[in-house]
Design a protein around this motif. Structure first.
Motif, PDB file in Angstrom:
ATOM      1  N   GLU A   1      -2.210   3.581  13.510  1.00  0.00           N
ATOM      2  CA  GLU A   1      -2.487   2.495  12.566  1.00  0.00           C
ATOM      3  C   GLU A   1      -3.703   2.766  11.685  1.00  0.00           C
ATOM      4  N   ALA A   2      -4.745   3.337  12.245  1.00  0.00           N
ATOM      5  CA  ALA A   2      -5.953   3.578  11.450  1.00  0.00           C
ATOM      6  C   ALA A   2      -5.660   4.549  10.309  1.00  0.00           C
ATOM      7  N   GLU A   3      -4.902   5.605  10.603  1.00  0.00           N
ATOM      8  CA  GLU A   3      -4.531   6.561   9.558  1.00  0.00           C
ATOM      9  C   GLU A   3      -3.613   5.924   8.524  1.00  0.00           C
ATOM     10  N   ALA A   4      -2.665   5.141   9.003  1.00  0.00           N
ATOM     11  CA  ALA A   4      -1.732   4.489   8.093  1.00  0.00           C
ATOM     12  C   ALA A   4      -2.460   3.562   7.126  1.00  0.00           C
ATOM     13  N   ARG A   5      -3.412   2.820   7.648  1.00  0.00           N
ATOM     14  CA  ARG A   5      -4.132   1.864   6.792  1.00  0.00           C
ATOM     15  C   ARG A   5      -5.106   2.568   5.856  1.00  0.00           C
ATOM     16  N   ALA A   6      -5.651   3.687   6.288  1.00  0.00           N
ATOM     17  CA  ALA A   6      -6.468   4.491   5.374  1.00  0.00           C
ATOM     18  C   ALA A   6      -5.608   5.024   4.227  1.00  0.00           C
ATOM     19  N   ALA A   7      -4.379   5.425   4.530  1.00  0.00           N
ATOM     20  CA  ALA A   7      -3.462   5.894   3.491  1.00  0.00           C
ATOM     21  C   ALA A   7      -3.087   4.765   2.535  1.00  0.00           C
ATOM     22  N   ILE A   8      -2.893   3.581   3.075  1.00  0.00           N
ATOM     23  CA  ILE A   8      -2.594   2.417   2.237  1.00  0.00           C
ATOM     24  C   ILE A   8      -3.775   2.111   1.327  1.00  0.00           C
ATOM     25  N   ASP A   9      -4.984   2.116   1.891  1.00  0.00           N
ATOM     26  CA  ASP A   9      -6.182   1.860   1.078  1.00  0.00           C
ATOM     27  C   ASP A   9      -6.328   2.896  -0.030  1.00  0.00           C
ATOM     28  N   GLN A  10      -6.079   4.158   0.296  1.00  0.00           N
ATOM     29  CA  GLN A  10      -6.155   5.231  -0.701  1.00  0.00           C
ATOM     30  C   GLN A  10      -5.162   4.978  -1.838  1.00  0.00           C
ATOM     31  N   ALA A  11      -3.943   4.615  -1.482  1.00  0.00           N
ATOM     32  CA  ALA A  11      -2.919   4.370  -2.497  1.00  0.00           C
ATOM     33  C   ALA A  11      -3.283   3.177  -3.376  1.00  0.00           C
ATOM     34  N   ILE A  12      -3.809   2.126  -2.764  1.00  0.00           N
ATOM     35  CA  ILE A  12      -4.208   0.949  -3.540  1.00  0.00           C
ATOM     36  C   ILE A  12      -5.313   1.310  -4.524  1.00  0.00           C
ATOM     37  N   ASP A  13      -6.315   2.029  -4.055  1.00  0.00           N
ATOM     38  CA  ASP A  13      -7.431   2.402  -4.933  1.00  0.00           C
ATOM     39  C   ASP A  13      -6.938   3.215  -6.125  1.00  0.00           C
ATOM     40  N   TYR A  14      -6.067   4.173  -5.866  1.00  0.00           N
ATOM     41  CA  TYR A  14      -5.577   5.029  -6.950  1.00  0.00           C
ATOM     42  C   TYR A  14      -4.685   4.214  -7.896  1.00  0.00           C
ATOM     43  N   ALA A  15      -3.825   3.379  -7.320  1.00  0.00           N
ATOM     44  CA  ALA A  15      -2.924   2.569  -8.146  1.00  0.00           C
ATOM     45  C   ALA A  15      -3.705   1.634  -9.061  1.00  0.00           C
ATOM     46  N   VAL A  16      -4.730   1.018  -8.534  1.00  0.00           N
ATOM     47  CA  VAL A  16      -5.550   0.127  -9.354  1.00  0.00           C
ATOM     48  C   VAL A  16      -6.234   0.910 -10.463  1.00  0.00           C
ATOM     49  N   SER A  17      -6.687   2.119 -10.167  1.00  0.00           N
ATOM     50  CA  SER A  17      -7.406   2.936 -11.147  1.00  0.00           C
ATOM     51  C   SER A  17      -6.539   3.308 -12.343  1.00  0.00           C
ATOM     52  N   ILE A  18      -5.223   3.482 -12.108  1.00  0.00           N
ATOM     53  CA  ILE A  18      -4.336   3.914 -13.199  1.00  0.00           C
ATOM     54  C   ILE A  18      -3.357   2.814 -13.616  1.00  0.00           C
ATOM     55  N   ASP A  19      -3.531   1.613 -13.065  1.00  0.00           N
ATOM     56  CA  ASP A  19      -2.653   0.475 -13.363  1.00  0.00           C
ATOM     57  C   ASP A  19      -1.206   0.782 -12.994  1.00  0.00           C
ATOM     58  N   ALA A  20      -1.011   1.409 -11.838  1.00  0.00           N
ATOM     59  CA  ALA A  20       0.350   1.636 -11.348  1.00  0.00           C
ATOM     60  C   ALA A  20       0.959   0.313 -10.908  1.00  0.00           C
ATOM     61  N   LYS A  21       2.268   0.217 -11.057  1.00  0.00           N
ATOM     62  CA  LYS A  21       2.940  -1.063 -10.827  1.00  0.00           C
ATOM     63  C   LYS A  21       3.418  -1.257  -9.394  1.00  0.00           C
ATOM     64  N   ALA A  22       3.553  -0.161  -8.618  1.00  0.00           N
ATOM     65  CA  ALA A  22       4.104  -0.279  -7.264  1.00  0.00           C
ATOM     66  C   ALA A  22       3.575   0.835  -6.383  1.00  0.00           C
ATOM     67  N   ILE A  23       3.606   0.589  -5.073  1.00  0.00           N
ATOM     68  CA  ILE A  23       3.252   1.579  -4.061  1.00  0.00           C
ATOM     69  C   ILE A  23       4.388   1.655  -3.054  1.00  0.00           C
TER      70      ILE A  23
END
Length: 252
Positions: free
Chosen positions: A77-99
């Motif tokens: 779970e800790a790795e999975a949530r770190a991956a989710i956080d990473q994806a959210i940060d990157y998506a927000v940075s480039i205004d991506a619409k979905a993860i």
């Protein structure tokens, strides 16, 4: 009908910002990718602004070598949530619409509970305007993957009962293991967040193989779907040489 270029497979011979520019030159209406994390978000954002294209989505990381996601792996779970956080940060940075939250290789009730808990975490952490996607993968390419069918994905979304969690409906994966692509799309349309395609069974350009995608795209358009469809196919060489289908398909 509008199309999105999946840059995980198309124009992989060039850096991601240049692949975005190539997609614009080829006439795509949007782009999407798999794992952009080795490319600075600033360069991707600049290319998107330059071309006027939107980044429709990106994936959480696969995990270790041989893995295909982490979010349905009990004890990770800790790795999975770190991956989710990473994806959210990157998506927000480039205004991506979905993860796309990748589940990984697992099965059983504990894996299901883990996946639902990680999806609930992702929904809590993720801005409301970013859709979370889950995608069934076919048993030939990804034996043992947790999400196997569109019906299973729809059931999990119903159990989760949170807004903005949808199915990535990949016509290639559906065609490989479930078939009846149009009927399944129409039945699931309320819970579909994005549509992808490639030829069946070899995952090449959509004007090849056993599925008539001109027909499929016409039916999707007739159902009222107006968002870009994601071209996630393996060109097997020069991407530009495979794009004739964009002119010959006349749906929408």
């Amino acid at each position: 009908m509008m199309y999105s270029a999946n840059l995980g497979f198309l124009w992989t011979d060039r850096a991601l910002p240049d692949a975005i520019r190539s997609a614009r030159a080829a006439g795509f209406a949007a782009v999407e990718c798999h794992w952009p994390y080795d490319t600075p978000a600033s360069g991707v954002k600049a290319a998107l602004e330059e071309t006027g294209l939107s980044m429709l989505g990106l994936n959480t990381v696969r995990g270790k070598a041989g893995e295909s996601g982490l979010s349905a792996l009990p004890g990770r779970e800790a790795e999975a949530r770190a991956a989710i956080d990473q994806a959210i940060d990157y998506a927000v940075s480039i205004d991506a619409k979905a993860i796309h939250v990748m589940a990984g290789f697992s099965e059983g009730q504990t894996a299901e509970a883990t996946f639902l808990e990680n999806l609930a975490y992702a929904r809590k952490q993720c801005p409301d305007d970013i859709t979370l996607l889950i995608e069934p993968l076919n048993r030939h390419d990804a034996p043992g993957y947790f999400l196997k069918t569109t019906g299973q994905a729809a059931d999990l979304i119903g159990q989760l009962n949170l807004p903005g969690v949808k199915i990535m409906f990949d016509c290639y994966h559906v065609g490989r293991t479930e078939g009846d692509i149009v009927t399944r799309f129409l039945a699931l349309m309320p819970v579909i967040g994005h549509v992808q395609f490639a030829s069946v069974p070899d995952r090449s350009a959509p004007d090849q193989g056993e599925v008539n995608f001109d027909f499929v795209f016409r039916r999707i358009a007739a159902a009222g779907w107006s968002r870009p469809l994601g071209a996630e196919y393996k060109p097997g060489g020069d991407t530009d040489a495979t794009l004739g289908w964009m002119q010959t398909f006349s749906a929408g």
